[in-house]
Design a protein around this motif. Sequence first.
Motif, PDB file in Angstrom:
ATOM      1  N   TRP A 293      35.525  42.845  26.671  1.00  0.00           N
ATOM      2  CA  TRP A 293      36.462  43.710  27.398  1.00  0.00           C
ATOM      3  C   TRP A 293      35.665  44.843  28.030  1.00  0.00           C
ATOM      4  O   TRP A 293      34.911  45.525  27.350  1.00  0.00           O
ATOM      5  CB  TRP A 293      37.512  44.279  26.442  1.00  0.00           C
ATOM      6  CG  TRP A 293      38.476  43.239  25.974  1.00  0.00           C
ATOM      7  CD1 TRP A 293      38.364  42.454  24.867  1.00  0.00           C
ATOM      8  CD2 TRP A 293      39.695  42.867  26.608  1.00  0.00           C
ATOM      9  NE1 TRP A 293      39.440  41.608  24.773  1.00  0.00           N
ATOM     10  CE2 TRP A 293      40.287  41.847  25.825  1.00  0.00           C
ATOM     11  CE3 TRP A 293      40.359  43.292  27.752  1.00  0.00           C
ATOM     12  CZ2 TRP A 293      41.491  41.248  26.154  1.00  0.00           C
ATOM     13  CZ3 TRP A 293      41.569  42.695  28.072  1.00  0.00           C
ATOM     14  CH2 TRP A 293      42.122  41.694  27.280  1.00  0.00           C
ATOM     15  N   GLU A 294      35.833  45.037  29.346  1.00  0.00           N
ATOM     16  CA  GLU A 294      35.116  46.088  30.056  1.00  0.00           C
ATOM     17  C   GLU A 294      36.091  47.029  30.748  1.00  0.00           C
ATOM     18  O   GLU A 294      37.124  46.609  31.261  1.00  0.00           O
ATOM     19  CB  GLU A 294      34.166  45.496  31.108  1.00  0.00           C
ATOM     20  CG  GLU A 294      32.996  44.765  30.497  1.00  0.00           C
ATOM     21  CD  GLU A 294      31.940  44.394  31.522  1.00  0.00           C
ATOM     22  OE1 GLU A 294      31.929  44.973  32.633  1.00  0.00           O
ATOM     23  OE2 GLU A 294      31.130  43.510  31.210  1.00  0.00           O
ATOM     24  N   SER A 295      35.720  48.284  30.784  1.00  0.00           N
ATOM     25  CA  SER A 295      36.518  49.301  31.467  1.00  0.00           C
ATOM     26  C   SER A 295      36.383  49.126  32.978  1.00  0.00           C
ATOM     27  O   SER A 295      35.291  48.854  33.475  1.00  0.00           O
ATOM     28  CB  SER A 295      36.035  50.688  31.048  1.00  0.00           C
ATOM     29  OG  SER A 295      36.836  51.672  31.616  1.00  0.00           O
ATOM     30  N   VAL A 296      37.494  49.279  33.675  1.00  0.00           N
ATOM     31  CA  VAL A 296      37.532  49.115  35.135  1.00  0.00           C
ATOM     32  C   VAL A 296      38.186  50.353  35.746  1.00  0.00           C
ATOM     33  O   VAL A 296      39.163  50.874  35.204  1.00  0.00           O
ATOM     34  CB  VAL A 296      38.369  47.870  35.515  1.00  0.00           C
ATOM     35  CG1 VAL A 296      38.482  47.721  37.014  1.00  0.00           C
ATOM     36  CG2 VAL A 296      37.799  46.631  34.886  1.00  0.00           C
ATOM     37  N   ASP A 297      37.645  50.828  36.858  1.00  0.00           N
ATOM     38  CA  ASP A 297      38.298  51.929  37.570  1.00  0.00           C
ATOM     39  C   ASP A 297      39.692  51.486  37.999  1.00  0.00           C
ATOM     40  O   ASP A 297      39.839  50.456  38.655  1.00  0.00           O
ATOM     41  CB  ASP A 297      37.511  52.328  38.817  1.00  0.00           C
ATOM     42  CG  ASP A 297      36.270  53.127  38.509  1.00  0.00           C
ATOM     43  OD1 ASP A 297      36.247  53.784  37.447  1.00  0.00           O
ATOM     44  OD2 ASP A 297      35.333  53.108  39.316  1.00  0.00           O
ATOM     45  N   PRO A 298      40.732  52.255  37.659  1.00  0.00           N
ATOM     46  CA  PRO A 298      42.089  51.880  38.063  1.00  0.00           C
ATOM     47  C   PRO A 298      42.372  52.294  39.508  1.00  0.00           C
ATOM     48  O   PRO A 298      43.229  53.114  39.800  1.00  0.00           O
ATOM     49  CB  PRO A 298      42.974  52.621  37.059  1.00  0.00           C
ATOM     50  CG  PRO A 298      42.187  53.825  36.701  1.00  0.00           C
ATOM     51  CD  PRO A 298      40.738  53.422  36.771  1.00  0.00           C
ATOM     52  N   ILE A 299      41.605  51.711  40.411  1.00  0.00           N
ATOM     53  CA  ILE A 299      41.735  51.974  41.844  1.00  0.00           C
ATOM     54  C   ILE A 299      41.830  50.628  42.542  1.00  0.00           C
ATOM     55  O   ILE A 299      41.040  49.729  42.261  1.00  0.00           O
ATOM     56  CB  ILE A 299      40.524  52.775  42.379  1.00  0.00           C
ATOM     57  CG1 ILE A 299      40.486  54.150  41.720  1.00  0.00           C
ATOM     58  CG2 ILE A 299      40.576  52.895  43.897  1.00  0.00           C
ATOM     59  CD1 ILE A 299      39.236  54.945  42.031  1.00  0.00           C
ATOM     60  N   GLY A 300      42.822  50.488  43.414  1.00  0.00           N
ATOM     61  CA  GLY A 300      42.975  49.207  44.072  1.00  0.00           C
ATOM     62  C   GLY A 300      43.853  49.271  45.294  1.00  0.00           C
ATOM     63  O   GLY A 300      44.088  50.336  45.866  1.00  0.00           O
ATOM     64  N   VAL A 301      44.348  48.102  45.681  1.00  0.00           N
ATOM     65  CA  VAL A 301      45.149  47.938  46.886  1.00  0.00           C
ATOM     66  C   VAL A 301      46.415  47.171  46.521  1.00  0.00           C
ATOM     67  O   VAL A 301      46.358  46.181  45.784  1.00  0.00           O
ATOM     68  CB  VAL A 301      44.351  47.160  47.956  1.00  0.00           C
ATOM     69  CG1 VAL A 301      45.190  46.890  49.183  1.00  0.00           C
ATOM     70  CG2 VAL A 301      43.076  47.907  48.326  1.00  0.00           C
ATOM     71  N   VAL A 302      47.556  47.623  47.040  1.00  0.00           N
ATOM     72  CA  VAL A 302      48.825  46.936  46.760  1.00  0.00           C
ATOM     73  C   VAL A 302      48.782  45.538  47.377  1.00  0.00           C
ATOM     74  O   VAL A 302      48.579  45.381  48.580  1.00  0.00           O
ATOM     75  CB  VAL A 302      50.028  47.735  47.319  1.00  0.00           C
ATOM     76  CG1 VAL A 302      51.319  46.947  47.136  1.00  0.00           C
ATOM     77  CG2 VAL A 302      50.120  49.094  46.651  1.00  0.00           C
TER      78      VAL A 302
END
Length: 121
Positions: free
Chosen positions: A35-44
Motif C-alpha cells: 500500500w502506497e500513499s498517493v497525492d489526492p489530486i486528480g481530474v473528474v
Amino acid sequence: MKAEELRLQRCTNCRTWIWGPQWICARCHTFNPAWESVDPIGVVYAWSRSYHPFIREYAHRTPYVTALVELPHAGGRRVLGLMPDAASHHIAIGDAVQGRFELDEGAVWPLLRWYPFDDRT
C-alpha cells in the motif's frame, strides 16, 4: 483514511498500480501488493447527483454528488469520493480537484471529499 492519507496498492515487483484492492498483481502475478500513499489530486472522470438517501445518517444531505476522480499520480486509477454542496453546483468532467479527509460529527471513518483544485494550498 484515518491517517489522512489516500493509499492504493502497488505491485512491489512490476510497480503497477492496483485498484480495487487485490491479493495478486494482475500483470505479473506477484502476491501481496504493498500500500502506497498517493497525492489526492486528480481530474473528474465522471459524476452523479443522488437524490435518494442511500445511508440513513446522511438523509439530511441529499442531494449529494459522488465524483469518480482519475489520479495521474497513481497510473490513472480512479477513486470515488463526495463533493461538498458548494463545489458540486459547477462540476464538470475534466475539472481538476483535490481530496480532503473530513470526519463528520458522530462518524467513525473520515470521508474523502473532492474540492476544486487550488494550487495555492
